[in-house]
Design a protein around this motif. Structure first.
Motif, PDB file in Angstrom:
ATOM      1  N   LEU A  75      -3.189   0.541   3.611  1.00 25.34           N
ATOM      2  CA  LEU A  75      -4.580   0.400   3.163  1.00 25.34           C
ATOM      3  C   LEU A  75      -4.845  -0.949   2.503  1.00 25.34           C
ATOM      4  O   LEU A  75      -5.946  -1.169   1.987  1.00 25.34           O
ATOM      5  CB  LEU A  75      -4.918   1.522   2.174  1.00 25.34           C
ATOM      6  N   THR A  76      -3.865  -1.839   2.506  1.00 25.60           N
ATOM      7  CA  THR A  76      -4.018  -3.113   1.802  1.00 25.60           C
ATOM      8  C   THR A  76      -5.267  -3.893   2.206  1.00 25.60           C
ATOM      9  O   THR A  76      -6.027  -4.345   1.331  1.00 25.60           O
ATOM     10  CB  THR A  76      -2.768  -3.988   2.000  1.00 25.60           C
ATOM     11  N   ILE A  95       0.455   9.119   0.689  1.00 27.68           N
ATOM     12  CA  ILE A  95      -0.419   8.008   1.084  1.00 27.68           C
ATOM     13  C   ILE A  95       0.406   6.735   1.203  1.00 27.68           C
ATOM     14  O   ILE A  95       1.094   6.341   0.264  1.00 27.68           O
ATOM     15  CB  ILE A  95      -1.562   7.814   0.071  1.00 27.68           C
ATOM     16  N   ASP A  96       0.342   6.120   2.346  1.00 29.51           N
ATOM     17  CA  ASP A  96       0.990   4.827   2.561  1.00 29.51           C
ATOM     18  C   ASP A  96       0.017   3.742   2.109  1.00 29.51           C
ATOM     19  O   ASP A  96      -0.820   3.263   2.866  1.00 29.51           O
ATOM     20  CB  ASP A  96       1.346   4.671   4.046  1.00 29.51           C
ATOM     21  N   TRP A  97       0.140   3.356   0.842  1.00 34.29           N
ATOM     22  CA  TRP A  97      -0.816   2.409   0.266  1.00 34.29           C
ATOM     23  C   TRP A  97      -0.729   1.040   0.943  1.00 34.29           C
ATOM     24  O   TRP A  97      -1.717   0.308   1.000  1.00 34.29           O
ATOM     25  CB  TRP A  97      -0.580   2.276  -1.231  1.00 34.29           C
ATOM     26  N   LEU A 134      -8.271  -2.202   0.684  1.00 36.08           N
ATOM     27  CA  LEU A 134      -8.275  -2.298  -0.778  1.00 36.08           C
ATOM     28  C   LEU A 134      -8.668  -3.693  -1.241  1.00 36.08           C
ATOM     29  O   LEU A 134      -9.347  -3.849  -2.263  1.00 36.08           O
ATOM     30  CB  LEU A 134      -6.893  -1.923  -1.327  1.00 36.08           C
TER      31      LEU A 134
END
Length: 527
Positions: A14-15, A9-11, A18
């Motif tokens: 998703l910034t 997962i490329d967090w 999130l």
């Protein structure tokens, strides 16, 4: 023995999502634990800061993705690309101005929401809640969670994720629709209609997902598109599945024949919610439709395109004709939104190369005018015999002479209506022009011709409201309450929202080149 492989997962991608989800969770905690006297002010600050922070995150990801050409998949199910980031940027701008209107109050301190959502309309419990000064601060986390679903909607590259995002954005809106302070029965009726029709559309959507999974043995868009060239003898299943999935998405944009909920929900919902819903939901759903058509459906274009032509033409004609005969300003704007769903669909119906960026520009122009128009509606009010401000004056006859009593507010409304009509030097004109040019480049000349004729006819009901405001004196009537309609002074947040929407409408109409160039860079899909 099979070893479990955790997803990668490329967090960072998703910034923005999130940030909004975190703000929604924080809003729930504030509603539960913050002191009642400070609860609302904290919620408003959180609701306004969250989109700003998310915009910063989108700008950062834009520099990485569009500037560096590093579009990525998130766990194989979410695509971070220029198109998705541009759509998220538009959604967050809508959220900023929409939440500002949502948080505004009338001069007497009253907001748009019932003091107690669980109380029966007209009950003693509701009256006691009103006298006690209770406030429904849960509307802010609900709006944030809906926004989070919309942000995921623009990135979804997998049908299952798309369905989850669809429900996340929809369920809070069902609740928000039922929370109007006045006309409570109408508000609850609208919420019930919206919920029931939304449930049916979700069921149809899921049936389509099942058919596409049976066809391609996958839920990802790229695999469905690849199966179109590899599978033989099952095209009928795929086409039916695609049309059913599109039905669920076209319901969210209010396209004909899936528009039955639009006038009732737009009229019954609290007007700030209507403005946010009308702009943001349409933007998110059209972004999802564009990604589905361009990534998963090119192999079925010959089968799907005729159905989309029918939907686009029906939306433009039905929305225009029914808007002409309305006597309520919110229902007029509701049927106007149905027509605009058809105009926006024109940009991508034949899958032209310039369709995605034309669609995004159209949605941005439409959103500024929509949020601004509904913000004006919140300020045009009736007064009782004692001079107290009461409910919104939504009957068109009550808008007669508004230009004399409140020239600045009426001028702002006229600007938004002219943008809806597509008059030059407004954002709406450039939005329609780019959409129609994209469709013509794709060979959809007959559709463009219908769209132009529908635009000319639609100008009638927009100009009618302008004539009422500036060139008509309030009529002598047996309904004295209608004669007392007048604009109230906008609060600081509403004033800022109106200035931003008016400035956006003018700037995009006069100097659209920077935005058009930016969107042209963005309109690339990860395949």
């Amino acid at each position: 023995m099979t070893t479990f492989q955790p997803p990668v997962i490329d967090w960072a991608a998703l910034t923005p999502v999130l940030v909004i989800v975190g703000a929604g969770v924080l809003g729930v905690l504030v509603a539960a634990f913050a002191p009642a006297a400070r609860r609302r002010s904290i919620q408003v600050v959180v609701a306004l800061l969250a989109p700003l922070a998310a915009l910063g995150a989108v700008a950062w990801r834009w520099s990485e993705v569009v500037g560096g050409g590093e579009s990525t998949f998130v766990a194989g199910q979410l695509a971070e690309d220029g198109f998705g980031l541009a759509a998220q940027m538009i959604l967050l701008v809508i959220a900023l101005v929409g939440f500002a209107v949502l948080a505004s109050r009338l001069p007497g301190g009253e907001d748009a929401f019932t003091p107690q959502g669980a109380s029966a309309p007209g009950s003693a419990y509701e009256e006691a809640a009103r006298k006690a000064g209770l406030e429904q601060t849960e509307v802010y986390p609900l709006a944030l969670f809906s926004l989070a679903g919309m942000l995921v909607f623009t990135m979804a590259n997998d049908l299952l994720v798309l369905f989850v995002a669809l429900e996340v954005l929809s369920l809070p809106l069902y609740v928000l629709t039922a929370l109007a302070r006045r006309r409570r029965v109408l508000s609850q009726e609208a919420a019930l209609k919206y919920f029931l029709l939304g449930a049916f559309s979700s069921a149809i959507f899921l049936f389509g997902v099942a058919l596409l999974f049976g066809y391609s043995a996958s839920l990802t868009y790229a695999d469905i598109g690849t199966a179109a060239t590899a599978s033989v003898g099952m095209d009928g299943m795929a086409v039916v599945g695609l049309l059913m999935v599109l039905t669920g998405l076209l319901f969210k944009v209010g396209a004909v024949p899936f528009h039955a909920w639009v006038p009732d929900v737009y009229q019954g919902a609290p007007t700030p919610v209507t403005g946010f819903m009308a702009a943001a939901t349409k933007t998110a759903a059209f972004a999802a439709i564009a990604r589905l058509l361009y990534v998963a459906a090119p192999g079925f274009a010959w089968d799907v395109e005729p159905a989309l032509w029918v939907v686009a033409i029906a939306s433009m004609l039905v929305g225009t004709v029914l808007a002409i005969v309305q006597t309520d300003i919110k229902r007029t704007l509701a049927y106007s939104s149905v027509a605009h769903a058809g105009f926006a669909l024109v940009a991508i119906v034949s899958l032209p190369e310039g369709g995605p960026d034309a669609l995004l520009f159209y949605l941005l122009a439409y959103s500024f005018a929509t949020v601004g128009a509904f913000a004006v509606v919140t300020l045009v009010r009736e007064r009782d015999d004692a001079g107290n401000v009461t409910g919104e004056a939504t009957h068109l006859s009550q808008w007669a002479g508004l230009g004399r009593r409140s020239p600045v507010l009426a001028a702002a409304m006229a600007l938004f209506l002219l943008s809806f009509a597509g008059i030059p030097l407004t954002a709406g004109f450039l939005g329609k022009f780019t959409a129609f040019v994209a469709a013509a480049d794709g060979g959809a000349w007959p559709l463009v011709a219908v769209a132009v004729l529908a635009s000319i006819a639609a100008a009638f009901f927009y100009v009618r409201v302008i004539v009422l405001m500036f060139f008509t004196r309030p009529e002598e009537s047996d309904e004295p309450q209608r004669q007392r309609a007048q604009a109230v002074a906008p609060g600081a947040l509403t004033r800022v929202a109106l200035v931003v929407c008016a400035a956006g409408t003018l700037v995009l109409g006069v100097w659209p080149t920077p935005v058009l160039d930016l969107l042209a860079q963005a309109a690339r899909f990860v395949v």
